[in-house]
Design an enzyme around this catalytic site. Structure first.
Site, PDB file in Angstrom:
ATOM      1  N   ARG A  57      35.186  63.063  40.122  1.00  0.00           N
ATOM      2  CA  ARG A  57      36.104  61.488  40.405  1.00  0.00           C
ATOM      3  C   ARG A  57      34.636  60.624  39.827  1.00  0.00           C
ATOM      4  O   ARG A  57      35.026  59.512  39.372  1.00  0.00           O
ATOM      5  CB  ARG A  57      36.283  61.298  41.880  1.00  0.00           C
ATOM      6  CG  ARG A  57      36.534  59.785  42.129  1.00  0.00           C
ATOM      7  CD  ARG A  57      37.410  59.637  43.492  1.00  0.00           C
ATOM      8  NE  ARG A  57      36.958  60.398  44.396  1.00  0.00           N
ATOM      9  CZ  ARG A  57      35.792  60.516  45.047  1.00  0.00           C
ATOM     10  NH1 ARG A  57      34.778  59.423  44.777  1.00  0.00           N
ATOM     11  NH2 ARG A  57      35.384  61.192  45.967  1.00  0.00           N
ATOM     12  N   TYR A 110      50.201  39.414  31.310  1.00  0.00           N
ATOM     13  CA  TYR A 110      51.032  40.331  31.699  1.00  0.00           C
ATOM     14  C   TYR A 110      51.434  40.333  33.112  1.00  0.00           C
ATOM     15  O   TYR A 110      50.851  40.004  34.004  1.00  0.00           O
ATOM     16  CB  TYR A 110      50.133  41.689  31.464  1.00  0.00           C
ATOM     17  CG  TYR A 110      51.005  42.929  31.922  1.00  0.00           C
ATOM     18  CD1 TYR A 110      52.078  43.504  31.143  1.00  0.00           C
ATOM     19  CD2 TYR A 110      50.449  43.803  32.786  1.00  0.00           C
ATOM     20  CE1 TYR A 110      52.581  44.511  31.442  1.00  0.00           C
ATOM     21  CE2 TYR A 110      51.146  44.737  33.148  1.00  0.00           C
ATOM     22  CZ  TYR A 110      52.312  45.357  32.467  1.00  0.00           C
ATOM     23  OH  TYR A 110      52.911  46.495  32.694  1.00  0.00           O
ATOM     24  N   ASP A 187      41.890  40.311  28.563  1.00  0.00           N
ATOM     25  CA  ASP A 187      42.746  41.712  28.396  1.00  0.00           C
ATOM     26  C   ASP A 187      42.758  41.690  26.869  1.00  0.00           C
ATOM     27  O   ASP A 187      43.756  40.923  26.272  1.00  0.00           O
ATOM     28  CB  ASP A 187      44.109  41.292  29.125  1.00  0.00           C
ATOM     29  CG  ASP A 187      45.088  42.559  29.007  1.00  0.00           C
ATOM     30  OD1 ASP A 187      44.821  43.391  27.997  1.00  0.00           O
ATOM     31  OD2 ASP A 187      46.077  42.900  29.993  1.00  0.00           O
ATOM     32  N   LYS A 212      48.970  51.544  25.246  1.00  0.00           N
ATOM     33  CA  LYS A 212      49.624  50.939  23.870  1.00  0.00           C
ATOM     34  C   LYS A 212      48.818  51.319  22.675  1.00  0.00           C
ATOM     35  O   LYS A 212      49.228  52.359  22.306  1.00  0.00           O
ATOM     36  CB  LYS A 212      49.459  49.089  24.184  1.00  0.00           C
ATOM     37  CG  LYS A 212      49.839  48.790  25.590  1.00  0.00           C
ATOM     38  CD  LYS A 212      51.290  48.984  25.861  1.00  0.00           C
ATOM     39  CE  LYS A 212      51.649  48.857  27.502  1.00  0.00           C
ATOM     40  NZ  LYS A 212      51.368  47.714  28.075  1.00  0.00           N
TER      41      LYS A 212
HETATM   42  C1  LIG Z   1      51.215  47.433  29.352  1.00  0.00           C
HETATM   43  C2  LIG Z   1      50.185  46.183  29.543  1.00  0.00           C
HETATM   44  C3  LIG Z   1      49.204  46.222  30.765  1.00  0.00           C
HETATM   45  C4  LIG Z   1      49.147  47.341  31.856  1.00  0.00           C
HETATM   46  O1  LIG Z   1      48.865  48.543  31.364  1.00  0.00           O
HETATM   47  P1  LIG Z   1      49.372  49.904  32.060  1.00  0.00           P
HETATM   48  O2  LIG Z   1      48.783  50.747  31.158  1.00  0.00           O
HETATM   49  O3  LIG Z   1      50.926  49.799  31.978  1.00  0.00           O
HETATM   50  O4  LIG Z   1      48.965  49.971  33.370  1.00  0.00           O
HETATM   51  C5  LIG Z   1      48.265  45.273  30.971  1.00  0.00           C
HETATM   52  N1  LIG Z   1      48.060  44.277  30.062  1.00  0.00           N
HETATM   53  C6  LIG Z   1      48.789  44.043  28.838  1.00  0.00           C
HETATM   54  C7  LIG Z   1      48.650  43.092  27.936  1.00  0.00           C
HETATM   55  C8  LIG Z   1      49.773  45.145  28.475  1.00  0.00           C
HETATM   56  O5  LIG Z   1      50.832  45.186  27.633  1.00  0.00           O
END
Ligand SMILES: *Cc1c(COP(=O)(O)O)cnc(C)c1O
Length: 394
Positions: A57, A110, A187, A212
């Site tokens: 962990r 998001y 992000d 993604k």
């Molecule tokens: C999908 C997404 C997230 C969240 O990520 P997960 O892997 O689904 O937890 C955060 N920011 C953006 C821009 C996203 O497209």
């Protein structure tokens, strides 16, 4: 610090790093690719030194090849920290806002990040102020607390935004936020480090939904957070260790496998997206297209200045309102109706089908995540779906 397996080629391009970083040392007979390491426990006796392998962990070599690769792609002095999901990484980054602190965030971030910020407001007394991230002066006034409050602790940035495709002025926002004493977290999921590198503009923290583009094949849920600064990196690492939102070895291995083709996938998806945006802008069934590649898009100049391309997400408003938008989603055959993005497969959805989506996102806006299929096939399917939706309306 990063193990520098590519030290012999310190100045290689990101597309090369995506292929070569994080490889095991080059010794005859050694595997070219890092193995999947399955262990919770490392043999250890006596007082452990800093970084000594102990327990899965806290840290495990199962993560290192991916973490090193993403760290190098983002141009960070530290490896990335991999998390169980993008949201786990975002929760770690948002922990940098102290209880009772102030957080400035894009109105069109998001939606689960916005939900988490609301949760922080309720449980930890964090004051959250939502802004239009493309309006630089308004964002910085909010960060400084010009309306009478204190300065913010953290400015959260998404660019381009989800799903409105607004482009933030990264250098101006980072400089202004730092002058006000605020940290800046970006992000970078939509852009990927091949298209935009927030640390080059001075950002303090970068987060990714690795789910993604980085993993890229719609088969993994994973996240990552990065900090260039030693103290911030240590705080994010401590958060991960204590909250325990850690990644499984197979997911991380798959994500690194995905990153190896990131440059090709992003190049193709961006080219497809720009071509589709150009054609959609002239389609009789389309009222509005948002993509920073379009010369008259409000984000075009900024994106040209600070991005290496325009990303592969489109915002499209068909003529005929919500019924027409839903009819397009129903009529596509090749495009997949789904809520994710950044995979090889082209996907679309009407975002406001979620009650939790921001009310300032138009009801009839479709978000398109353009994949790597043949652009003529993608166009033919969209064209027939848009035309069918218009006929249903007419
Ligand atoms: C999908 C997404 C997230 C969240 O990520 P997960 O892997 O689904 O937890 C955060 N920011 C953006 C821009 C996203 O497209």
């Amino acid at each position: 610090m990063l193990d520098d397996h590519t030290a012999a080629h310190p100045s290689v391009a990101p597309a090369t790093l995506a292929v070569t970083a994080g490889r095991p040392p080059r010794t005859p007979g050694a595997p070219l690719n890092p193995p999947v390491v399955l262990t919770s426990t490392f043999v250890s006796a006596g007082v452990p030194g800093p970084g000594d392998p102990l327990y899965g962990r806290i840290d495990t070599e199962a993560w290192h090849p991916f973490e090193e690769t993403l760290g190098r792609l983002e141009g960070s002095t530290h490896p990335a920290l991999v998390f169980a999901s993008g949201m786990a990484a975002i929760a770690a980054a948002l922990s940098l806002v102290p209880p009772g602190g102030r957080l400035v965030m894009p109105r069109h971030a998001y939606q689960v990040s916005l939900g988490y910020a609301r949760d922080l407001a309720e449980r930890s007394g964090v004051e959250v102020q939502l802004v239009d991230i493309d309006r630089t002066e308004e964002v910085l006034a909010a960060v400084r607390g010009d309306a009478g409050g204190r300065a913010a602790d953290l400015l959260w940035v998404e660019s381009p935004t989800n799903p409105m495709l607004e482009v933030a002025d990264l250098p101006a926002l980072v400089a202004g936020a730092h002058d006000a004493g605020a940290l800046v977290a970006v992000d970078n999921t939509f852009a990927t480090p091949l298209v935009q590198r927030p640390f080059e503009h001075g950002a303090d923290v970068v987060v990714h939904s690795v789910t993604k583009y980085l993993a890229g094949h719609s088969d993994v849920v994973l996240g990552a957070a990065l900090a260039d600064d030693d103290d911030l990196h240590a705080r994010l690492h401590a958060y991960r260790t204590m909250h325990g939102g850690i990644a499984g070895p197979f997911e991380v291995w798959l994500a690194l496998r995905g990153v190896r083709t990131l440059a090709l996938r992003v190049e193709r998806a961006q080219a497809n997206a720009a071509e589709l945006a150009r054609r959609l802008a002239d389609h009789p069934g389309v009222a509005l297209v948002r993509h920073p590649s379009l010369p008259d898009d409000p984000g075009h100049a900024r994106a040209t200045a600070q991005m290496n391309g325009y990303g592969a997400i489109l915002g499209v408003v068909p003529r005929g309102g919500v019924a027409a938008a839903d009819a397009v989603v129903d009529a596509v055959r090749l495009w997949v109706p789904a809520t994710s993005l950044g995979g090889v497969d082209s996907m679309l959805e009407r975002r406001r089908r979620f009650a939790t989506e921001s009310p300032t996102v138009p009801e009839d806006l479709l978000r398109l995540s353009v994949g790597i299929e043949d652009v003529e096939d993608l166009w033919a399917d969209l064209d027939q779906a848009l035309t069918a939706a218009q006929r249903a309306e007419g």
